[in-house]
Design a protein around this motif. Structure first.
Motif, PDB file in Angstrom:
ATOM      1  N   GLU A 156       3.986   1.792  -1.338  1.00 38.17           N
ATOM      2  CA  GLU A 156       4.600   1.502  -2.694  1.00 38.17           C
ATOM      3  C   GLU A 156       3.408   2.432  -3.986  1.00 38.17           C
ATOM      4  O   GLU A 156       4.468   3.602  -4.381  1.00 38.17           O
ATOM      5  N   VAL A 157       1.898   1.873  -3.813  1.00 37.37           N
ATOM      6  CA  VAL A 157       1.132   2.279  -4.123  1.00 37.37           C
ATOM      7  C   VAL A 157       1.074   4.111  -3.860  1.00 37.37           C
ATOM      8  O   VAL A 157       0.953   4.995  -4.958  1.00 37.37           O
ATOM      9  N   MET A 158       0.949   3.919  -2.272  1.00 33.48           N
ATOM     10  CA  MET A 158       0.697   5.893  -2.416  1.00 33.48           C
ATOM     11  C   MET A 158       1.738   6.643  -3.073  1.00 33.48           C
ATOM     12  O   MET A 158       1.587   7.635  -3.184  1.00 33.48           O
ATOM     13  N   GLU A 203       0.846  -1.265   0.728  1.00 32.35           N
ATOM     14  CA  GLU A 203       0.150   0.005   0.373  1.00 32.35           C
ATOM     15  C   GLU A 203       0.667   1.164   0.040  1.00 32.35           C
ATOM     16  O   GLU A 203       0.612   2.351  -0.699  1.00 32.35           O
ATOM     17  N   LEU A 205       3.086   6.137  -5.469  1.00 30.11           N
ATOM     18  CA  LEU A 205       3.226   5.971  -7.215  1.00 30.11           C
ATOM     19  C   LEU A 205       2.372   7.170  -7.110  1.00 30.11           C
ATOM     20  O   LEU A 205       2.319   8.473  -8.438  1.00 30.11           O
TER      21      LEU A 205
END
Lengths: 337, 337
Positions: free
Chosen positions: A159-161, A157, A163
């Motif tokens: 890492e996606v944040m 999560e 991004l």
């Protein structure tokens, strides 16, 4: 083992080196576990895994598991396996990070994606990730499985944040902290918590260990972000300026943007938001940071979290290892590693 | 539930549809579990997960878990959670596959990597993978955790094997079978085995369930590989000819290469080994396959594994579900889905 709380660490050794020395036999067991468990019948997996593992890295996260377990008189045999698990999760994350970031250097060596291609990096990351779960299952405790599988989901999560906030200079400081809390501090926290679980400490101790790891992780990541703008090339074992070139939102950029003049704000919008960069832009960015003492400001922010880590550590019984961990709280915000 | 072994499936329904109908209430529970557990506080994760989950797909693997559990009178509540876990692992694999293969279509919709970028696909795949482990932990059994974490590692190994044999026309048939055994059949096997575990069947039954899944998976993958050369575009819910364009080593290519004349061998070397393809080459490949009846030959190979699956099924007690599973062994090698 006789514990002398007052024994000062040897001069010229960083607290991280003291910890590594004190726990060198345990670290050797962890390294053996890592080498044994990363092998596969598929040659390419062995090659890439070896590339990564031999590059080494600081092994900071497994060292935290060992330290907490050692400080609490835990079952070191279980700690070895769990420390290896933590390093596998971390290494899998690094492999996928390098694909996502298109990095070219990692741990002072060419990044795996540059040598073996993105495809192999994605798949070998998946393999190491799966292996980490096999290691957890081997530990045989649903409690450690829960802690580490929760941490894995939170890391993804985070890492996606990261991004999602890429190139967004309007990102709030709290969002940044939440993102690095997930991306980095969650694994530090889990590494410490499982060290407490194998020591069968009370829940108060376990919570303190987790908090210590979490806040240390925040301090570590902020300092890391600062160093990507301020370290000398080569000092970190990875290229500096990568965050700038990728338009990553990190502590120094957020702090500098707020402090910047209108002209300087235009510079950040062009280089970070629009991703329009020329060769001299990183030097300009570094100069703006110097003008407003951004590194110092960033490290001050890191220090507030290091202090919280230190406070959490208070709950643990005194020991030489605890003493060294306390010094590490200071070290992560002054380090050049 | 009253079981009538002799009730024939309704006419015009494929055995897969019969199974889906019979287990529709259980599938609804699995779908609810999937929807609940794929949510995240991070909006982009929800968006991509929804994109994938709504595209649907056959849900073949979770259906296998449900079927075996149903056929053995297992704990269906546990089966729901484990079926969702299996689908999460599969979906995570698909996301990473599409990045590795640079696919543009998946389940009849644009592939996630095309819509949201490779970076998001890698990271959301990691998230779904982590979630699958959280679901396993929620099941609370180290036995199912071991089966599924072992399968995950084997899948990753299979994917790397596939990458390594890409463009290599000299790949042996046994290596190809080993690769699809890892890439595809391992998850089919695990899906069936956990269905048996929640039924607390004897180890003989559990082994039979695993073998059934494994051989069915091999048959399924060979047929899938054949269809990528022979299906009508649009029939599969994904583009055909992808394997050819990517230089993938699959059953039809291996069988065709062996059967080909020298000139045709040169064609395969140019298009597969060297990756030099023009627009008409896929039609030429299809023609060579027709000349040597490669689809039939491939499906015959698939049938030998489907027969082994059928034989493994013998060990299970009789039931309507077992009867339908037996028909599925035939269906996977004649299907157009």
């Amino acid at each position: 083992m006789l514990i002398d709380v007052k024994t000062p660490p040897q001069k010229n050794l960083s607290p991280l080196e003291v910890l590594s020395n004190d726990l060198s036999k345990d670290m050797a067991c962890v390294n053996r576990e890592i080498l044994t468990r990363m092998t596969s019948d598929v040659p390419l997996i062995n090659k890439i895994a070896r590339h990564l593992i031999q590059a080494g890295g600081k092994r900071l996260r497994p060292l935290l598991t060992l330290s907490i377990s050692n400080a609490l008189g835990g079952n070191m045999s279980r700690a070895h396996g769990l420390a290896a698990t933590v390093e596998f999760i971390h290494t899998a994350t690094l492999l996928h990070d390098d694909v996502v970031d298109e990095s070219h250097e990692r741990r002072g060596k060419a990044a795996a994606n540059d040598v073996y291609g993105n495809q192999a990096s994605v798949l070998v990351g998946d393999f190491l990730f799966s292996r980490s779960f096999q290691l957890m299952v081997a530990d045989g405790s649903l409690e450690t499985l829960k802690i580490l599988s929760d941490a894995s989901a939170i890391i993804a999560e985070g890492e996606v944040m990261q991004l999602q906030m890429q190139r967004n200079l309007e990102t709030g400081w709290d969002d940044y902290i939440q993102m690095i809390g997930a991306k980095t501090a969650a694994l530090f926290a889990a590494a410490c918590e499982v060290g407490a679980v194998v020591s069968q400490g009370e829940s108060e101790i376990q919570n303190a260990a987790r908090d210590f790891g979490y806040y240390l992780g925040l301090a570590f990541q902020i300092a890391d972000d600062v160093l990507d703008y301020s370290a000398e090339q080569g000092q970190l074992g990875k290229a500096i300026g990568d965050d700038f070139r990728e338009g990553k939102i990190s502590a120094p950029v957020l702090l500098a943007y707020v402090a910047s003049s209108d002209d300087e704000k235009d510079f950040w919008v062009r280089t970070i938001t629009d991703g329009q960069q020329s060769e001299t832009d990183f030097a300009t960015a570094q100069n703006i940071l110097k003008t407003y003492h951004i590194s110092e400001q960033g490290l001050d922010m890191a220090r507030t979290y290091a202090d919280k880590a230190l406070a959490a550590l208070d709950t643990l019984p005194d020991s030489r290892t605890k003493h060294t961990l306390a010094q590490i709280c200071e070290y992560v915000v002054t380090r050049n590693f």
